[in-house]
Design a protein around this motif. Structure first.
Motif, PDB file in Angstrom:
ATOM      1  N   ASP A 196      10.096  -6.037 -12.631  1.00 18.76           N
ATOM      2  CA  ASP A 196      11.479  -6.017 -13.118  1.00 18.76           C
ATOM      3  C   ASP A 196      12.467  -6.348 -12.009  1.00 18.76           C
ATOM      4  O   ASP A 196      13.440  -7.085 -12.224  1.00 18.76           O
ATOM      5  CB  ASP A 196      11.808  -4.640 -13.705  1.00 18.76           C
ATOM      6  N   LYS A 235      13.290  -8.812 -23.756  1.00 22.40           N
ATOM      7  CA  LYS A 235      13.049  -8.385 -22.378  1.00 22.40           C
ATOM      8  C   LYS A 235      14.304  -8.554 -21.537  1.00 22.40           C
ATOM      9  O   LYS A 235      14.626  -7.700 -20.702  1.00 22.40           O
ATOM     10  CB  LYS A 235      11.900  -9.198 -21.772  1.00 22.40           C
ATOM     11  N   LEU A 239      16.197  -5.594 -19.474  1.00 16.25           N
ATOM     12  CA  LEU A 239      16.505  -5.652 -18.046  1.00 16.25           C
ATOM     13  C   LEU A 239      18.008  -5.544 -17.796  1.00 16.25           C
ATOM     14  O   LEU A 239      18.434  -4.881 -16.848  1.00 16.25           O
ATOM     15  CB  LEU A 239      15.959  -6.956 -17.449  1.00 16.25           C
TER      16      LEU A 239
END
Length: 442
Positions: A196, A235, A239
């Motif tokens: 990440d 995603k 994030l």
């Protein structure tokens, strides 16, 4: 106490060292035997870092200043109290690391009582964290299962309550099996954290580079088109939420009403019926006017023509007055930008006085374009044009412009970027200019 903040993965790694009695996210407790060994080796000429490295410690994990700080504290204690001082040294509420001696039944009871006190302290600390969330004005509990597992693990680690896992899980309303599954996935979570942190750097670069602070779908399209990186938009949202990247979102105003058109001019029927996208460039042309404040409460007006199929702004004009010259100049620029009008071209607008003006309608008719108008007071009949103006006002710092020239420059830059570089989800992830070429080729 260490100046570092240890992650869950780092604490697990430190715990593996046999010289460590226990570890928390901020401190490490060492066995008394290691303390005495370290002090003696220091007096023999070894450096603190050398001692720790030779005894299996990773300085990148525990911190490069940790050996020096620990040795100084242990030396001071040794010089004052000798080896007994190192055996009985206590910091905070941690254990001394002294090997247990022969216990009596009375001492067992005392230890049980101490364990009970620690457990109540842990329970109280856990409930405080939950109550703080509720006192913040949130009606429901906002701690996720993962956050609860992390809290339980830290509580057990700090207070050494390994036998109370079931109780804490019941208190937190999570399953015991789920907790142990979470513990086993520590390495996986660490890898995900590292992944990440790498991926968010590229997202941050895009987010900060764009003046309008684009959202997840825009970032996804920029990644694919400009960086050749495929990433799921869910995603990207995860994030962005995790690292606090928030795009500016325009809130809908249900009470906004369009001005009533005068009855002196002739209105036209609604030929579109909200069929804006007819997959033919130049067939549906949408137009409208918005105001822009700049300088010291000065007002300018932006008139635009938007292609309903490609969402491209094909003509626009900024003027400091609402006189008819505003829409006449817009029509002239539309003619300059168009090689040949679509044989069934429609110019759709609201019922503003500019568009009901007989002279304006005559000019449109001479261009071979049919004129269409929204129903009175119904902004949804021209929603793509309204949407563009809303986005424009969210992204362009027009209020900071001091002069009309500066304002025109900002408008030019934004519309150029919008047409050429702004990828849109509804255009097959293309820019308006790319999508126009795609439709013409098809």
């Amino acid at each position: 106490m260490s100046k570092n903040f240890y992650t869950e993965h780092q604490m697990k790694e430190i715990e593996k060292n046999p010289n460590v009695a226990r570890v928390s996210d901020r401190s490490i407790s060492y066995h008394s035997a290691f303390k005495m060994k370290a002090v003696k080796e220091y007096y023999e000429g070894k450096t603190p870092s050398q001692i720790f490295i030779e005894n299996g410690f990773n300085l990148d994990v525990i911190g490069k200043g940790q050996p020096k700080r620990s040795l100084k504290r242990w030396r001071d204690t040794y010089e004052k109290f000798g080896e007994v001082g190192l055996e009985s040294e206590r910091r905070g509420k941690g254990s001394s690391g002294r090997p247990s001696s022969k216990v009596l039944s009375a001492e067992e009871k005392l230890k049980k009582a101490e364990a009970r006190i620690k457990f109540l302290e842990a329970e109280n600390g856990f409930l405080k964290k939950v109550r703080r969330t509720r006192e913040a004005g949130v009606e429901k509990e906002t701690l996720t299962a993962s956050e609860k597992f992390q809290l339980i693990e830290r509580t057990i680690r700090v207070y050494q309550l390994k036998g109370e896992v079931s109780y804490l899980c019941t208190l937190a309303n999570v399953s015991r099996s789920g907790y142990y599954t979470w513990i086993q996935a520590t390495e996986t979570r660490q890898k995900r954290e590292e992944s990440d942190e790498l991926e968010i750097e590229l997202i941050k670069r895009i987010f900060n580079h764009k003046k309008e602070k684009v959202g997840a779908l825009q970032i996804k399209m920029i990644l694919e088109n400009d960086y050749f990186v495929i990433m799921n938009h869910k995603k990207i949202r995860r994030l962005m939420k995790k690292f606090g990247l928030r795009a500016k979102i325009r809130q809908a105003n249900p009470y906004r009403k369009m001005l009533k058109a005068t009855q002196e001019h002739r209105t036209c029927p609604n030929l579109l019926d909200r069929q804006f996208d007819q997959q033919e460039p130049g067939k549906v042309l949408l137009t409208d006017i918005t105001y822009l404040y700049y300088g010291r409460s000065q007002k300018a007006y932006l008139s635009c023509v938007k292609d309903g199929s490609t969402k491209e702004i094909v003509a626009y004009h900024v003027y400091n007055s609402l006189e008819m010259e505003l829409v006449y100049q817009t029509l002239d620029k539309l003619v300059e930008a168009t090689v040949q009008f679509h044989p069934e071209a429609i110019l759709h607008s609201d019922q503003g006085f500019h568009y009901t003006n007989p002279m304006f309608q005559e000019k449109v008719k001479q261009l071979g374009i049919r004129q269409s108008m929204s129903r009175k007071g119904n902004c949804w009949d021209n929603s793509p044009m309204e949407s563009f103006f809303g986005q424009f006002k969210d992204h362009v710092m027009y209020k900071s412009c001091e002069t009309l020239t500066q304002l025109k420059h900002e408008v030019n830059e934004y519309i150029k970027d919008y047409n050429q570089h702004r990828y849109q989800w509804g255009l097959m992830k293309m820019t308006p200019a790319q999508y126009r070429s795609h439709l013409l080729a098809a």
